[in-house]
Design an enzyme around this catalytic site. Structure first.
Site, short mmCIF file in Angstrom:
data_model
loop_
_atom_site.label_atom_id
_atom_site.label_comp_id
_atom_site.label_asym_id
_atom_site.label_seq_id
_atom_site.Cartn_x
_atom_site.Cartn_y
_atom_site.Cartn_z
N VAL A 17 6.92 4.36 -2.50
CA VAL A 17 7.13 3.18 -3.80
C VAL A 17 8.07 4.59 -4.27
CG1 VAL A 17 7.09 3.32 -6.25
CG2 VAL A 17 5.19 2.82 -5.26
N ALA A 46 11.16 14.95 -5.45
CA ALA A 46 10.38 16.54 -5.10
C ALA A 46 9.65 15.84 -3.38
CB ALA A 46 9.26 16.82 -5.76
N LYS A 106 -2.78 5.32 -10.73
CA LYS A 106 -4.35 4.86 -11.66
C LYS A 106 -5.19 6.11 -11.46
CE LYS A 106 -4.89 3.35 -6.96
NZ LYS A 106 -3.37 2.58 -6.14
N VAL A 133 -1.33 -0.54 -12.51
CA VAL A 133 -2.16 -1.60 -12.27
C VAL A 133 -1.27 -3.10 -12.17
CG1 VAL A 133 -4.19 -2.93 -13.10
CG2 VAL A 133 -3.98 -0.86 -14.41
N GLY A 135 1.15 -3.40 -9.56
CA GLY A 135 1.86 -3.20 -8.85
C GLY A 135 2.42 -4.01 -9.80
N GLY A 188 -0.59 -3.10 7.30
CA GLY A 188 -0.18 -2.07 6.14
C GLY A 188 -0.80 -2.08 4.84
N ASP A 202 -10.74 2.03 -6.43
CA ASP A 202 -9.44 2.11 -6.77
C ASP A 202 -9.89 -0.01 -7.54
OD1 ASP A 202 -6.09 1.80 -5.98
OD2 ASP A 202 -6.83 -0.30 -6.05
N LYS A 206 -8.80 1.14 -12.16
CA LYS A 206 -8.22 -0.01 -12.78
C LYS A 206 -8.40 -0.41 -13.64
CE LYS A 206 -4.65 -0.50 -8.92
NZ LYS A 206 -4.94 -1.25 -7.61
N GLY A 308 2.83 -2.98 -2.07
CA GLY A 308 4.35 -2.90 -2.10
C GLY A 308 5.15 -2.03 -2.45
P1 NDP Z 1 3.22 7.69 -0.34
O1 NDP Z 1 1.65 8.51 -0.26
O2 NDP Z 1 3.76 7.30 0.24
O3 NDP Z 1 4.05 9.15 -1.20
C1 NDP Z 1 3.71 9.82 -1.68
C2 NDP Z 1 4.86 10.87 -1.71
O4 NDP Z 1 4.79 11.89 -2.61
C3 NDP Z 1 5.10 11.60 -0.50
O5 NDP Z 1 6.95 11.15 -0.61
C4 NDP Z 1 4.84 12.17 -0.64
O6 NDP Z 1 5.79 13.91 0.13
C5 NDP Z 1 4.60 13.10 -1.41
N1 NDP Z 1 4.53 14.37 -1.99
C6 NDP Z 1 3.22 14.30 -1.81
N2 NDP Z 1 2.47 15.87 -1.88
C7 NDP Z 1 3.54 15.98 -2.96
C8 NDP Z 1 3.60 17.75 -2.85
N3 NDP Z 1 2.36 18.37 -3.24
N4 NDP Z 1 4.83 17.80 -4.09
C9 NDP Z 1 5.99 17.05 -4.10
N5 NDP Z 1 5.27 15.58 -2.87
C10 NDP Z 1 4.89 15.38 -2.36
O7 NDP Z 1 2.30 7.00 -2.19
P2 NDP Z 1 2.62 5.85 -2.22
O8 NDP Z 1 4.51 6.03 -2.56
O9 NDP Z 1 2.36 4.85 -1.88
O10 NDP Z 1 2.53 5.81 -4.04
C11 NDP Z 1 2.94 6.63 -5.35
C12 NDP Z 1 2.22 6.38 -6.45
O11 NDP Z 1 1.79 4.94 -6.83
C13 NDP Z 1 0.91 6.18 -5.78
O12 NDP Z 1 0.07 7.17 -7.00
C14 NDP Z 1 0.05 4.99 -6.10
O13 NDP Z 1 -1.17 5.15 -6.65
C15 NDP Z 1 0.87 4.41 -6.59
N6 NDP Z 1 0.74 2.92 -6.20
C16 NDP Z 1 1.56 2.73 -5.83
C17 NDP Z 1 1.61 1.09 -4.68
C18 NDP Z 1 2.11 0.60 -3.35
O14 NDP Z 1 1.83 0.00 -2.80
N7 NDP Z 1 2.18 1.54 -2.38
C19 NDP Z 1 1.49 0.18 -5.98
C20 NDP Z 1 0.54 0.48 -7.36
C21 NDP Z 1 0.93 1.93 -7.16
P3 NDP Z 1 6.51 13.69 1.45
O15 NDP Z 1 6.97 12.52 2.22
O16 NDP Z 1 6.67 15.03 2.06
O17 NDP Z 1 5.14 13.65 2.53
N1 HSE Z 2 -4.79 0.53 -2.01
C1 HSE Z 2 -4.36 -0.88 -3.74
C2 HSE Z 2 -4.52 -2.52 -2.70
C3 HSE Z 2 -2.72 -0.35 -3.17
O1 HSE Z 2 -4.86 -2.59 -2.53
O2 HSE Z 2 -3.93 -3.09 -4.08
C4 HSE Z 2 -2.02 -0.90 -5.14
O3 HSE Z 2 -2.96 -0.07 -6.14
#
Ligand code: NDP
Ligand code: HSE
Length: 438
Positions: A17, A46, A106, A133, A135, A188, A202, A206, A308
């Site tokens: 994201v 970060a 969440k 919640v 996406g 994925g 999860d 939500k 996504g």
């Molecule tokens: P990812 O695991 O893809 O990305 C997490 C990011 O956080 C990475 O870039 C990682 O760094 C960085 N990170 C982890 N730990 C640290 C730290 N201690 N300090 C700094 N950076 C850190 O997660 P997503 O993007 O999938 O999810 C992000 C949020 O969005 C979550 O809360 C998730 O629940 C929510 N979300 C995600 C959805 C999805 O479809 N992916 C849908 C809805 C909500 P590095 O890249 O260097 O490892």
């Molecule tokens: N793992 C979650 C899902 C991602 O399958 O809906 C979105 O929160």
């Protein structure tokens, strides 16, 4: 050329994201600035590993591993790390430094929401979480703003894409749960460790967020009754199809009155039978949908991509624009509303309908004896269907009974199932599923 005030944006997390949010902010900066009435300058992203491969290119000079320093210089902090720590600490640091915070997390909201909202209120900052919640689906703002004048009575949500994908494949392709999960992983959708998805953790997070918002009451995560979908069998899905239902993992938040007359709220996550003509039955693949029932508005459904990177980034960007507008216009923003403070009632107070499938001896008097087991425990039977003799030995053949109840309490139903399981005419309690959306 309009000169905008510049707002400094710190993005914490450059994963699925975060990378998309950074990319869209940089690509569409001018257009977003016009909508927000402020320049939106990404001052850094970060991450943990500066050299990790990313879904979209983030300019290398923006990447940093020093999140606390990045937060210090920001007007808006976008938390996209996920999980509890360090996300919670960073959100608190950002709020205390006067920044508004946007999060998609969440887990941290369901576990530490009250602490975070209180911190925001104390300093007059705002916490936005549209993406937490559903996406891309707008559901937080509709519940908080659009329905602020109504009374929500019930929410039925398909809020986990992975489990909806699995159950949909079992229903439409006849896949086993294992095969459907393997396909979800290949595409994925499922996490490397899909426990949080398939065991309902999860969806429970939500549900806690939705229930708190909809009923103006803090609903702690521990109060959400949770059952996963790993117990759903291929046979149950097939039988549901034959009977005109589909099995879905639902998050259900409702306003209920218990047996003592106490009005409260209850939240639960479990697999349930949904009639095939209900709008939620048409939610296929990894999509999400939230079906809201409100006293004046009636039924509303919010549908779309529940996950996504780029889809979720859409909701995050909407929050960034809202936060920027507030910075420009000033004012206190919207505080979290928990004024109703209703009691959070346990699962035993919930009433719903059930479908119970039994294998029974196909002998005179058995149906009457079973009906008595239900009526003795206050459970009213709505309908019974019996298959032709389908098992047992020639001396004592068995048949399958499928019983649908009227609304009954969880406690009455549990007592009935216990009595059925120990009755000599019952060879097996094959399946007990709740029926929702009738
Ligand atoms: P990812 O695991 O893809 O990305 C997490 C990011 O956080 C990475 O870039 C990682 O760094 C960085 N990170 C982890 N730990 C640290 C730290 N201690 N300090 C700094 N950076 C850190 O997660 P997503 O993007 O999938 O999810 C992000 C949020 O969005 C979550 O809360 C998730 O629940 C929510 N979300 C995600 C959805 C999805 O479809 N992916 C849908 C809805 C909500 P590095 O890249 O260097 O490892
Ligand atoms: N793992 C979650 C899902 C991602 O399958 O809906 C979105 O929160």
């Amino acid at each position: 050329m309009i000169e905008y005030r510049n707002l400094k944006i710190a993005i914490l997390g450059g994963g699925s994201v975060g990378a998309q949010v950074a990319n869209l902010l940089i690509q569409h900066g001018d257009e977003l600035a016009a909508r927000a009435g402020a320049g939106l300058e990404v001052i850094g992203v970060a991450v943990r590993d500066l050299d990790a491969k990313r879904d979209t290119d983030i300019p290398q000079h923006l990447l940093t591993t020093d999140a606390p320093a990045l937060i210090l210089g920001a007007d808006l902090v976008v938390e996209l790390i996920g999980g509890i720590e360090p996300a919670r600490t960073y959100i608190l640091q950002a709020l205390h430094s006067g920044a508004d915070v946007i999060t998609a997390n969440k887990a941290v909201l369901a576990n530490h929401g009250p602490e975070l909202f209180e911190a925001a209120e104390q300093v007059g900052a705002q916490l936005y979480y549209e993406a937490a919640v559903g996406g891309a689906i707008p559901i937080i703002r509709p519940l908080r703003d659009s329905l602020a004048g109504d009374r929500v009575t019930r929410i039925l949500g398909i809020v986990n894409g992975t489990t909806n994908f699995i159950l949909d494949r079992m229903d439409t392709e006849g896949d086993s749960l294992e095969a459907a999960l393997a396909e979800a992983t290949r595409l994925g959708y499922a996490e490397a460790d899909p426990t949080a998805d398939v065991e309902g953790f999860d969806a429970a997070q939500k549900a806690a967020i939705l229930a708190s918002l909809a009923f103006h009451t803090t609903v702690p995560l521990e109060a959400v009754h949770r059952e996963g979908m790993t117990t759903v069998t291929h046979d149950q899905v097939l039988a549901a199809r034959k009977a005109g239902y589909v099995v879905k993992l639902l998050a259900i938040c409702e306003r209920i009155t218990d047996a003592t007359g106490t009005e409260g709220v209850a939240a639960r996550v479990h697999p349930a039978l949904v009639p095939r003509d209900h709008p939620l039955a048409a939610v296929h693949g990894a999509n999400n949908a939230v079906f809201v029932e409100a006293e004046a508005a009636g039924s509303l459904m919010f549908y779309g991509a529940g996950a996504g990177g780029i889809q979720t980034a859409s909701a995050v960007l909407g929050d960034i624009v809202s936060a920027a507008r507030r910075h420009v216009a000033g004012g206190p923003g919207v505080a979290e509303s928990t004024h109703a403070n209703l009691p959070v009632l346990p699962m035993s107070s919930v009433t719903t309908r059930y479908q119970i499938t039994l294998t029974v001896l196909d002998e005179p008097g058995v149906l009457a004896a079973i009906a008595t087991l239900f009526s003795d425990r206050g459970v009213s039977v709505e309908g019974v269907s019996q298959s032709v003799r389908d098992g047992g030995d020639s001396a004592r053949p068995t048949a399958t009974l499928v019983i649908i109840t009227h609304e009954a309490s969880e406690s009455a139903l549990a007592a009935t199932v216990e009595a059925l399981a120990t009755n000599s005419a019952v060879s097996a309690v094959v399946s007990v599923l709740r029926v929702e959306g009738l």
